[in-house]
Design a protein around this motif. Structure first.
Motif, PDB file in Angstrom:
ATOM      1  N   ILE A 142      -9.752  -1.998   6.643  1.00 17.03           N
ATOM      2  CA  ILE A 142     -10.678  -1.800   7.759  1.00 17.03           C
ATOM      3  C   ILE A 142     -10.392  -2.748   8.908  1.00 17.03           C
ATOM      4  CG2 ILE A 142     -12.441  -0.989   6.162  1.00 17.03           C
ATOM      5  CD1 ILE A 142     -13.915  -3.644   6.613  1.00 17.03           C
ATOM      6  N   ASN A 143      -9.543  -3.744   8.672  1.00 16.15           N
ATOM      7  CA  ASN A 143      -9.165  -4.686   9.725  1.00 16.15           C
ATOM      8  C   ASN A 143      -8.153  -4.001  10.640  1.00 16.15           C
ATOM      9  OD1 ASN A 143      -8.283  -6.784  11.308  1.00 16.15           O
ATOM     10  ND2 ASN A 143      -8.019  -8.229   9.617  1.00 16.15           N
ATOM     11  N   HIS A 144      -8.571  -3.661  11.852  1.00 20.63           N
ATOM     12  CA  HIS A 144      -7.722  -2.866  12.736  1.00 20.63           C
ATOM     13  C   HIS A 144      -6.517  -3.642  13.248  1.00 20.63           C
ATOM     14  CE1 HIS A 144     -10.393  -5.021  15.498  1.00 20.63           C
ATOM     15  NE2 HIS A 144      -9.475  -4.861  16.424  1.00 20.63           N
ATOM     16  N   SER A 145      -6.490  -4.959  13.051  1.00 15.26           N
ATOM     17  CA  SER A 145      -5.341  -5.725  13.519  1.00 15.26           C
ATOM     18  C   SER A 145      -4.126  -5.562  12.612  1.00 15.26           C
ATOM     19  CB  SER A 145      -5.700  -7.207  13.632  1.00 15.26           C
ATOM     20  OG  SER A 145      -6.008  -7.753  12.363  1.00 15.26           O
ATOM     21  N   ASN A 146      -4.344  -5.088  11.376  1.00 14.63           N
ATOM     22  CA  ASN A 146      -3.173  -4.836  10.521  1.00 14.63           C
ATOM     23  C   ASN A 146      -3.073  -3.372  10.078  1.00 14.63           C
ATOM     24  OD1 ASN A 146      -4.980  -4.735   8.188  1.00 14.63           O
ATOM     25  ND2 ASN A 146      -4.929  -6.969   8.180  1.00 14.63           N
ATOM     26  N   SER A 147      -4.177  -2.722   9.797  1.00 21.04           N
ATOM     27  CA  SER A 147      -4.182  -1.291   9.426  1.00 21.04           C
ATOM     28  C   SER A 147      -3.186  -0.979   8.308  1.00 21.04           C
ATOM     29  CB  SER A 147      -3.883  -0.410  10.652  1.00 21.04           C
ATOM     30  OG  SER A 147      -4.950  -0.421  11.563  1.00 21.04           O
ATOM     31  N   PHE A 148      -3.275  -1.734   7.212  1.00 22.14           N
ATOM     32  CA  PHE A 148      -2.417  -1.453   6.069  1.00 22.14           C
ATOM     33  C   PHE A 148      -2.912  -0.213   5.340  1.00 22.14           C
ATOM     34  CE2 PHE A 148      -1.525  -6.177   6.152  1.00 22.14           C
ATOM     35  CZ  PHE A 148      -0.241  -6.020   6.646  1.00 22.14           C
ATOM     36  N   LEU A 149      -1.989   0.612   4.930  1.00 19.22           N
ATOM     37  CA  LEU A 149      -2.276   1.827   4.172  1.00 19.22           C
ATOM     38  C   LEU A 149      -1.624   1.693   2.803  1.00 19.22           C
ATOM     39  CD1 LEU A 149      -3.135   4.877   3.892  1.00 19.22           C
ATOM     40  CD2 LEU A 149      -0.916   5.433   4.946  1.00 19.22           C
ATOM     41  N   ALA A 150      -2.360   1.994   1.738  1.00 14.62           N
ATOM     42  CA  ALA A 150      -1.814   1.955   0.376  1.00 14.62           C
ATOM     43  C   ALA A 150      -1.920   3.336  -0.244  1.00 14.62           C
ATOM     44  CB  ALA A 150      -2.570   0.933  -0.472  1.00 14.62           C
ATOM     45  N   TYR A 151      -0.837   3.763  -0.900  1.00 11.32           N
ATOM     46  CA  TYR A 151      -0.838   5.059  -1.582  1.00 11.32           C
ATOM     47  C   TYR A 151       0.157   4.999  -2.743  1.00 11.32           C
ATOM     48  CZ  TYR A 151       3.404   5.971   1.213  1.00 11.32           C
ATOM     49  OH  TYR A 151       4.645   5.902   1.783  1.00 11.32           O
ATOM     50  N   PRO A 152       0.057   5.911  -3.712  1.00 11.58           N
ATOM     51  CA  PRO A 152       0.935   5.847  -4.888  1.00 11.58           C
ATOM     52  C   PRO A 152       2.400   6.034  -4.519  1.00 11.58           C
ATOM     53  CG  PRO A 152      -0.965   7.249  -5.314  1.00 11.58           C
ATOM     54  CD  PRO A 152      -0.968   6.963  -3.842  1.00 11.58           C
ATOM     55  N   GLY A 153       3.259   5.200  -5.129  1.00 16.82           N
ATOM     56  CA  GLY A 153       4.692   5.332  -4.927  1.00 16.82           C
ATOM     57  C   GLY A 153       5.365   6.114  -6.031  1.00 16.82           C
ATOM     58  N   SER A 154       4.577   6.535  -7.040  1.00 15.72           N
ATOM     59  CA  SER A 154       5.102   7.301  -8.158  1.00 15.72           C
ATOM     60  C   SER A 154       3.957   8.060  -8.800  1.00 15.72           C
ATOM     61  CB  SER A 154       5.766   6.373  -9.185  1.00 15.72           C
ATOM     62  OG  SER A 154       6.073   7.061 -10.378  1.00 15.72           O
ATOM     63  N   ASP A 155       4.289   9.190  -9.432  1.00 13.56           N
ATOM     64  CA  ASP A 155       3.261   9.928 -10.158  1.00 13.56           C
ATOM     65  C   ASP A 155       3.385   9.721 -11.667  1.00 13.56           C
ATOM     66  OD1 ASP A 155       5.583  11.284 -10.552  1.00 13.56           O
ATOM     67  OD2 ASP A 155       4.837  13.241  -9.907  1.00 13.56           O
ATOM     68  N   THR A 156       4.263   8.808 -12.087  1.00 14.03           N
ATOM     69  CA  THR A 156       4.438   8.536 -13.507  1.00 14.03           C
ATOM     70  C   THR A 156       4.114   7.091 -13.871  1.00 14.03           C
ATOM     71  OG1 THR A 156       6.793   8.065 -13.158  1.00 14.03           O
ATOM     72  CG2 THR A 156       6.190  10.326 -13.779  1.00 14.03           C
ATOM     73  N   ILE A 157       4.276   6.158 -12.942  1.00 12.77           N
ATOM     74  CA  ILE A 157       3.915   4.760 -13.167  1.00 12.77           C
ATOM     75  C   ILE A 157       3.079   4.269 -11.988  1.00 12.77           C
ATOM     76  CG2 ILE A 157       5.921   4.246 -14.610  1.00 12.77           C
ATOM     77  CD1 ILE A 157       7.250   2.956 -12.188  1.00 12.77           C
ATOM     78  N   GLY A 158       2.492   3.078 -12.147  1.00 10.44           N
ATOM     79  CA  GLY A 158       1.560   2.580 -11.141  1.00 10.44           C
ATOM     80  C   GLY A 158       2.180   1.803 -10.017  1.00 10.44           C
ATOM     81  N   GLU A 159       3.066   2.431  -9.263  1.00  9.61           N
ATOM     82  CA  GLU A 159       3.643   1.792  -8.082  1.00  9.61           C
ATOM     83  C   GLU A 159       2.748   2.032  -6.866  1.00  9.61           C
ATOM     84  OE1 GLU A 159       8.434   2.075  -9.127  1.00  9.61           O
ATOM     85  OE2 GLU A 159       7.569   3.299  -7.517  1.00  9.61           O
ATOM     86  N   ILE A 160       2.623   1.008  -6.024  1.00  9.29           N
ATOM     87  CA  ILE A 160       1.826   1.118  -4.802  1.00  9.29           C
ATOM     88  C   ILE A 160       2.734   0.882  -3.599  1.00  9.29           C
ATOM     89  CG2 ILE A 160      -0.169   0.264  -3.507  1.00  9.29           C
ATOM     90  CD1 ILE A 160      -1.242  -0.897  -6.120  1.00  9.29           C
ATOM     91  N   ILE A 161       2.743   1.829  -2.664  1.00  7.52           N
ATOM     92  CA  ILE A 161       3.430   1.646  -1.391  1.00  7.52           C
ATOM     93  C   ILE A 161       2.420   1.095  -0.388  1.00  7.52           C
ATOM     94  CG2 ILE A 161       4.670   2.746   0.505  1.00  7.52           C
ATOM     95  CD1 ILE A 161       6.237   2.706  -2.083  1.00  7.52           C
ATOM     96  N   VAL A 162       2.756  -0.032   0.233  1.00  7.91           N
ATOM     97  CA  VAL A 162       1.923  -0.585   1.305  1.00  7.91           C
ATOM     98  C   VAL A 162       2.635  -0.307   2.623  1.00  7.91           C
ATOM     99  CG1 VAL A 162       0.851  -2.653   2.266  1.00  7.91           C
ATOM    100  CG2 VAL A 162       1.017  -2.370  -0.224  1.00  7.91           C
ATOM    101  N   TYR A 163       1.937   0.411   3.502  1.00  8.26           N
ATOM    102  CA  TYR A 163       2.529   0.891   4.758  1.00  8.26           C
ATOM    103  C   TYR A 163       1.731   0.327   5.928  1.00  8.26           C
ATOM    104  CZ  TYR A 163       4.608   4.283   8.035  1.00  8.26           C
ATOM    105  OH  TYR A 163       5.283   4.880   9.075  1.00  8.26           O
ATOM    106  N   ASP A 164       2.446  -0.130   6.961  1.00  8.37           N
ATOM    107  CA  ASP A 164       1.806  -0.650   8.172  1.00  8.37           C
ATOM    108  C   ASP A 164       1.531   0.516   9.110  1.00  8.37           C
ATOM    109  OD1 ASP A 164       1.095  -1.828  10.576  1.00  8.37           O
ATOM    110  OD2 ASP A 164       2.515  -3.475  10.386  1.00  8.37           O
ATOM    111  N   ALA A 165       0.271   0.941   9.175  1.00 13.30           N
ATOM    112  CA  ALA A 165      -0.079   2.106   9.990  1.00 13.30           C
ATOM    113  C   ALA A 165      -0.128   1.784  11.471  1.00 13.30           C
ATOM    114  CB  ALA A 165      -1.422   2.684   9.542  1.00 13.30           C
ATOM    115  N   ASN A 166      -0.096   0.511  11.841  1.00 17.08           N
ATOM    116  CA  ASN A 166      -0.001   0.142  13.251  1.00 17.08           C
ATOM    117  C   ASN A 166       1.434   0.232  13.746  1.00 17.08           C
ATOM    118  OD1 ASN A 166      -2.700  -0.268  13.620  1.00 17.08           O
ATOM    119  ND2 ASN A 166      -2.618  -2.500  13.685  1.00 17.08           N
ATOM    120  N   ASN A 167       2.348  -0.417  13.035  1.00 14.94           N
ATOM    121  CA  ASN A 167       3.751  -0.436  13.438  1.00 14.94           C
ATOM    122  C   ASN A 167       4.565   0.686  12.818  1.00 14.94           C
ATOM    123  OD1 ASN A 167       3.559  -2.886  15.037  1.00 14.94           O
ATOM    124  ND2 ASN A 167       3.298  -3.969  13.098  1.00 14.94           N
TER     125      ASN A 167
END
Length: 451
Positions: A142-167
């Motif tokens: 919710i901090n608009h100065s970074n706008s990090f987005l997290a979503y699954p990086g795999s559908d078989t194991i628990g990987e998390i992709i962290v994406y910078d939605a600002n840059n």
């Protein structure tokens, strides 16, 4: 903060970004509530839009995003106080989740994610061919100065992709769990990320953007559960988790020193360490000789506080908030009730139910609920105030005009993709938000439509 298909009464329930508002959707419409008082729950808006399964409000503004089961590929953006539609977007597949902050609006489909600039709804980025994500699991800081987005990086194991939605760039990949992800959430500052897997036994907290593991909490060992909701407290000192069981767990994020304390007597001489400190030291030493799985379990913290709900087997939306200067746990239940609990930030333990409100039903039901007495009386605790401080194929697009920070729309001027506000936007100012103008796609869709 959000859960879908929570039960026969509610189609969805979600708290806004700072947990000051609750949105619920039912078969007959949706409602927005103000959650700023314990004893009173104000319904600030009600719509008859049927079969709403996603409803998200942007902080305390008039901007609300709605998706209905009748048109699951279309997202409608409304100014609910004026009763008008701002715009709508259609996508190539069913919309599974929508996330908002002051800079970005993120739409999650099963195998793609769309990132919009919330100022003019311009599509900035499309993440195609993401791992299959049938539940639409994602989180936006919710901090608009970074706008990090997290979503699954795999559908078989628990990987998390962290994406910078600002840059618009990938930050890191976190190997969080051995089994697929079930829940993720950011702290208010965007510097911590909590996650749980489909097993539901362990909850982990990572530093962002580094992706380093900070904490590990064990929810239980006897059975696997479906964790549906994770939420940090505003100061990120606590983390709550709800699942399909009757228990909501609250964990305290505090570092434990592995060293044994050496105490001084009144005469200034060193005293021998306590028996508990000695045992703790022996456990620490022994863990290095044990299998990783066993030593890991020994190092995991248990719940600091708990709540026993009256129902099990359903999804619930939970949030930690400061209401009337005290820390509270909010639970929106599947049967259409909001429960408010007191949390003792010093000693933890079983939380105290202080109020419950009905989220839908007839006027008679509302009157009876307001007149009903509490099952447990409120308990004052002076340590609360002393210990809590409030830290400060793609969509159908259209040409939209930008807006200025003082609220005046500059006709025909499109805001650049990476032009951010210098400071927080005043979201309560009706002349300033919603920030986007009418959609103009040649058909005049949206203008004058009621939410």
């Amino acid at each position: 903060m959000e859960t879908g298909d929570v039960g026969p009464g509610l189609c969805c329930a979600s708290f806004n970004q700072d947990s000051t508002s609750l949105a619920v959707g039912t078969k007959t419409g949706y409602r927005l509530f103000s959650v700023t008082s314990v004893d009173k729950l104000d319904c600030i808006h009600e719509s008859k839009t049927p079969d709403v399964y996603i409803v998200e409000r942007l902080f305390s503004s008039s901007l609300v995003v709605v998706v209905s089961q009748s048109v699951p590929r279309r997202m409608n953006v409304y100014h609910f106080k004026k009763g008008t539609e701002i715009c709508n977007y259609s996508y190539s597949n069913n919309i599974l989740a929508v996330r908002l902050n002051r800079q970005r609006l993120v739409v999650c489909l099963e195998e793609s994610i769309y990132i919009h600039n919330i100022k003019d709804m311009k599509l900035l980025k499309t993440l195609l061919n993401t791992p299959s994500n049938p539940s639409g699991l994602c989180a936006l800081s919710i901090n608009h100065s970074n706008s990090f987005l997290a979503y699954p990086g795999s559908d078989t194991i628990g990987e998390i992709i962290v994406y910078d939605a600002n840059n618009l760039s990938t930050v890191t990949m976190i190997p969080a769990h051995d089994s697929p992800l079930a829940a993720v959430t950011f702290s208010a500052s965007g510097t911590k990320l909590a996650s749980a897997s489909e097993r539901g036994t362990v909850i982990r907290v990572f530093s962002i953007p580094e992706g380093l593991r900070l904490f590990e909490f064990r929810r239980g060992m006897k059975r696997y559960v479906n964790i549906s909701s994770l939420s940090f407290s505003p100061d990120a000192q606590f983390l709550c988790a709800s699942s399909n069981t009757e228990t909501v767990h609250i964990f305290k994020l505090e570092q434990h020193s592995p060293s044994v304390c050496v105490c001084l007597s009144r005469s200034g001489e060193e005293e021998a360490p306590s028996w508990s400190a000695y045992v703790g030291k022996m456990f620490t030493a022994a863990s290095s000789y044990l299998p990783a799985q066993v030593s890991g379990m020994m190092s995991q913290d248990r719940a600091f506080a708990t709540v026993r709900l009256q129902m099990a087997g359903q999804k619930n939306a939970c949030a930690l908030a400061i209401i009337q200067k005290l820390p509270r746990l909010l639970v929106a239940s599947s049967d259409g009730q909001l429960f408010i609990y007191n949390i003792d930030p010093q000693d933890g333990g079983e939380c105290t139910l202080v109020q419950k409100h009905r989220l839908f039903g007839s006027d008679k039901d509302w009157e009876e609920t307001e007149k009903s007495e509490l099952t447990e009386p409120p308990q004052a605790c002076q340590s609360y105030a002393a210990t809590v401080a409030i830290p400060t194929s793609g969509p159908v697009t259209a040409t939209l005009t930008g807006y200025s920070e003082d609220g005046g729309a500059k006709k025909g001027e499109v805001i650049p993709e990476h032009e951010f506000a210098a400071g927080p936007v005043c979201l309560d100012d009706e002349t300033e938000f919603p920030p986007i103008n009418w959609c103009r796609d040649g058909s005049g869709r949206g203008k004058g439509r009621r939410p």
